[in-house]
Write a protein that holds these residues in place. Structure first.
Motif, PDB file in Angstrom:
ATOM      1  N   ARG A 114       0.846  -1.204   0.000  1.00 32.09           N
ATOM      2  CA  ARG A 114       0.000   0.000   0.000  1.00 32.09           C
ATOM      3  C   ARG A 114       0.873   1.242   0.000  1.00 32.09           C
ATOM      4  O   ARG A 114       1.846   1.326   0.758  1.00 32.09           O
ATOM      5  N   VAL A 115       0.514   2.204  -0.836  1.00 28.62           N
ATOM      6  CA  VAL A 115       1.151   3.527  -0.832  1.00 28.62           C
ATOM      7  C   VAL A 115       0.059   4.538  -0.506  1.00 28.62           C
ATOM      8  O   VAL A 115      -0.895   4.703  -1.272  1.00 28.62           O
ATOM      9  N   HIS A 116       0.205   5.207   0.628  1.00 26.06           N
ATOM     10  CA  HIS A 116      -0.818   6.142   1.095  1.00 26.06           C
ATOM     11  C   HIS A 116      -0.172   7.492   1.381  1.00 26.06           C
ATOM     12  O   HIS A 116       0.750   7.592   2.193  1.00 26.06           O
ATOM     13  N   PHE A 172      -3.541  10.358  -2.344  1.00 23.02           N
ATOM     14  CA  PHE A 172      -3.166   9.161  -3.098  1.00 23.02           C
ATOM     15  C   PHE A 172      -3.191   7.954  -2.159  1.00 23.02           C
ATOM     16  O   PHE A 172      -2.567   7.964  -1.088  1.00 23.02           O
ATOM     17  N   ASP A 173      -3.899   6.903  -2.535  1.00 22.73           N
ATOM     18  CA  ASP A 173      -3.995   5.709  -1.695  1.00 22.73           C
ATOM     19  C   ASP A 173      -4.263   4.505  -2.601  1.00 22.73           C
ATOM     20  O   ASP A 173      -5.398   4.242  -2.989  1.00 22.73           O
ATOM     21  N   MET A 174      -3.196   3.776  -2.931  1.00 25.23           N
ATOM     22  CA  MET A 174      -3.301   2.693  -3.900  1.00 25.23           C
ATOM     23  C   MET A 174      -2.703   1.400  -3.343  1.00 25.23           C
ATOM     24  O   MET A 174      -1.748   1.424  -2.562  1.00 25.23           O
ATOM     25  N   GLU A 187      -7.523   1.277  -6.210  1.00 24.65           N
ATOM     26  CA  GLU A 187      -7.733   2.162  -5.076  1.00 24.65           C
ATOM     27  C   GLU A 187      -7.827   1.312  -3.813  1.00 24.65           C
ATOM     28  O   GLU A 187      -8.528   0.297  -3.788  1.00 24.65           O
ATOM     29  N   PHE A 188      -7.155   1.748  -2.763  1.00 26.23           N
ATOM     30  CA  PHE A 188      -7.037   0.879  -1.603  1.00 26.23           C
ATOM     31  C   PHE A 188      -8.383   0.618  -0.929  1.00 26.23           C
ATOM     32  O   PHE A 188      -8.606  -0.472  -0.410  1.00 26.23           O
ATOM     33  N   ASN A 189      -9.271   1.602  -0.929  1.00 29.16           N
ATOM     34  CA  ASN A 189     -10.559   1.359  -0.281  1.00 29.16           C
ATOM     35  C   ASN A 189     -11.324   0.239  -0.976  1.00 29.16           C
ATOM     36  O   ASN A 189     -12.033  -0.546  -0.338  1.00 29.16           O
ATOM     37  N   ARG A 190     -11.174   0.126  -2.309  1.00 33.95           N
ATOM     38  CA  ARG A 190     -11.811  -0.980  -3.031  1.00 33.95           C
ATOM     39  C   ARG A 190     -11.125  -2.306  -2.719  1.00 33.95           C
ATOM     40  O   ARG A 190     -11.782  -3.340  -2.578  1.00 33.95           O
ATOM     41  N   PHE A 191      -9.812  -2.287  -2.637  1.00 36.66           N
ATOM     42  CA  PHE A 191      -9.050  -3.480  -2.277  1.00 36.66           C
ATOM     43  C   PHE A 191      -9.494  -3.989  -0.905  1.00 36.66           C
ATOM     44  O   PHE A 191      -9.767  -5.177  -0.715  1.00 36.66           O
ATOM     45  N   LEU A 192      -9.586  -3.077   0.059  1.00 35.69           N
ATOM     46  CA  LEU A 192      -9.972  -3.454   1.422  1.00 35.69           C
ATOM     47  C   LEU A 192     -11.405  -3.951   1.461  1.00 35.69           C
ATOM     48  O   LEU A 192     -11.722  -4.921   2.168  1.00 35.69           O
TER      49      LEU A 192
END
Length: 426
Positions: free
Chosen positions: A67-69, A75-77, A108-113
């Motif tokens: 994760r890069v936040h 930016f949060d991927m 996008e990290f929120n979708r991943f989570l």
């Protein structure tokens, strides 16, 4: 001609300057963009994400991502090395030959989570204790690696997968400053195969998958795994990161992980979906039926289950051909040295053909004698073989011995010849 104003607004001066210099600036900007020189702020964070196992076989070992936040830019991927495409050309052929392309995917990290929380899989985050310069280098490495021309790689189950890739990214970027402490493995003594079994061997829903893995992969994965190799499993990558250190410029060191967060806590562990149709159950039931059928044959002194023998040994032959194909004609290096060939002979196909046309009985007799002896050898030396054979094939080995003897006695020694000789001695 209109008089030139003595004073121009600052905005017009800036606009005039940019337009004047744009032919010089555009190539520089384009070159920077092509090299992936995208910047993150000092407040950004680089994290290892570890996802708990899921219920499906391909989810059974967990998953890892980076994760890069950057809270400053928003930016949060998630950078995910576990992506593949069913629509890639020759997907199934490449899969069979061991040349399956995986790639570094981004989301996008929120979708991943959300995806992992939806399936109730625990997600943990280890925020890495990196300097701004190190974070920037990791980020730019990932950015460049995710470009279409760079994102693909040949997947390997044990040595190049979604867990080993994040480790290798950090080793590439951080170099010798990254030091792993393998003390977490001091009390462990696993082979590479053991590291599979601890996740699926006791799960009934994975029983057939576990059998397939043990049938397809050879003795190369039965050697003791090194602590470094443990990291092909996300759980052990998590443990390795937790104890790793980073060297500072002054010779001191610091923990690799600055902070560990649980981003989603699964409500329950992966259930064991019990079923009676496990390989062991099916094969032992088949063995019992074979024993009953064989007793009946001896009672009536007739080879009544000739068709069963043809189908059974034909399936063994097809399996043996698959083992040879995986071993010698694919890139599956872990399929080499497969000791299941002790009982899965490709040559059964030829033997059955000669059996059908009633030719070369002496040669066939020796073939089935060797078949029975090697199956008996596998049973007798089960615990000392270089490869761990799947426990559910024990009844298959017994069936091989029994039906090989039946074929020799009833088909290759004359119908009931063995029994007549035995009765004559009484």
């Amino acid at each position: 001609m209109l008089p030139f104003p003595k004073k121009l607004p600052l905005s017009l001066i800036l606009l005039f300057t940019i337009n004047l210099l744009s032919p010089l600036l555009l190539p520089i900007a384009a070159r920077a963009q092509s090299q992936g020189d995208v910047f993150i702020s000092p407040q950004s964070k680089i994290s290892l994400i570890t996802c708990a196992p899921g219920s499906a076989l391909f989810e059974a070992f967990g998953h890892s991502a980076i994760r890069v936040h950057d809270p400053v830019t928003g930016f949060d991927m998630a950078y995910n090395y576990g992506v593949f495409d069913f629509d890639q050309p020759n997907f199934y052929v490449n899969f069979a030959k061991g040349y399956l392309l995986y790639k570094l995917g981004t989301a996008e990290f929120n979708r991943f989570l959300y995806q992992y929380s939806y399936f109730d899989r625990t997600v943990k985050e280890q925020v890495l204790n990196l300097t701004y310069e190190q974070k920037s280098r990791v980020f730019n490495f990932l950015r460049i690696n995710s470009l279409p021309e760079n994102q693909n790689y040949y997947y390997d189950y044990f040595f190049d997968n979604c867990a080993t890739r994040p480790r290798d990214v950090l080793m590439e970027v951080l170099g010798d400053t990254l030091q792993f402490d393998y003390s977490y493995a001091d009390t462990l003594d696993y082979s590479i195969r053991d590291l599979i079994d601890i996740y699926i061997e006791d799960k009934d829903q994975h029983a057939w998958g576990d059998l397939g893995i043990d049938l397809g992969l050879g003795a190369k994965i039965d050697r003791k795994a090194t602590p470094f190799e443990y990291m092909y499993q996300p759980e052990y990558l998590f443990k390795a990161f937790a104890s790793a250190r980073l060297q500072n410029a002054d010779g001191s060191d610091r923990p690799l992980v600055a902070l560990t967060n649980t981003l989603y806590e699964g409500r329950s562990s992966t259930p064991n979906l019990e079923t009676l149709l496990t390989p062991a159950t099916v094969f032992w039931v088949l063995f019992a039926l074979v024993v009953l059928g064989t007793f009946y044959e001896y009672k009536v002194k007739k080879h009544k289950f000739y068709l069963f023998d043809l189908v059974f040994f034909l399936l063994l032959s097809l399996y043996g051909c698959l083992v040879i194909f995986l071993w010698f004609f694919t890139n599956h290096i872990s399929a080499a040295n497969n000791w299941n060939l002790l009982w899965g002979f490709p040559t059964h196909f030829i033997a059955l053909f000669f059996l059908l046309i009633d030719k070369f009985k002496v040669m066939l007799k020796y073939h089935f004698m060797v078949t029975a002896l090697l199956a008996a050898f596998a049973l007798c030396f089960w615990t000392v073989l270089p490869q761990e054979l799947h426990y559910s094939i024990m009844p298959l080995l017994l069936i091989i011995i029994i039906r090989s003897i039946v074929i020799i006695q009833f088909k290759l020694s004359g119908e009931g010849a063995f029994l007549r000789k035995a009765q004559g001695r009484v």
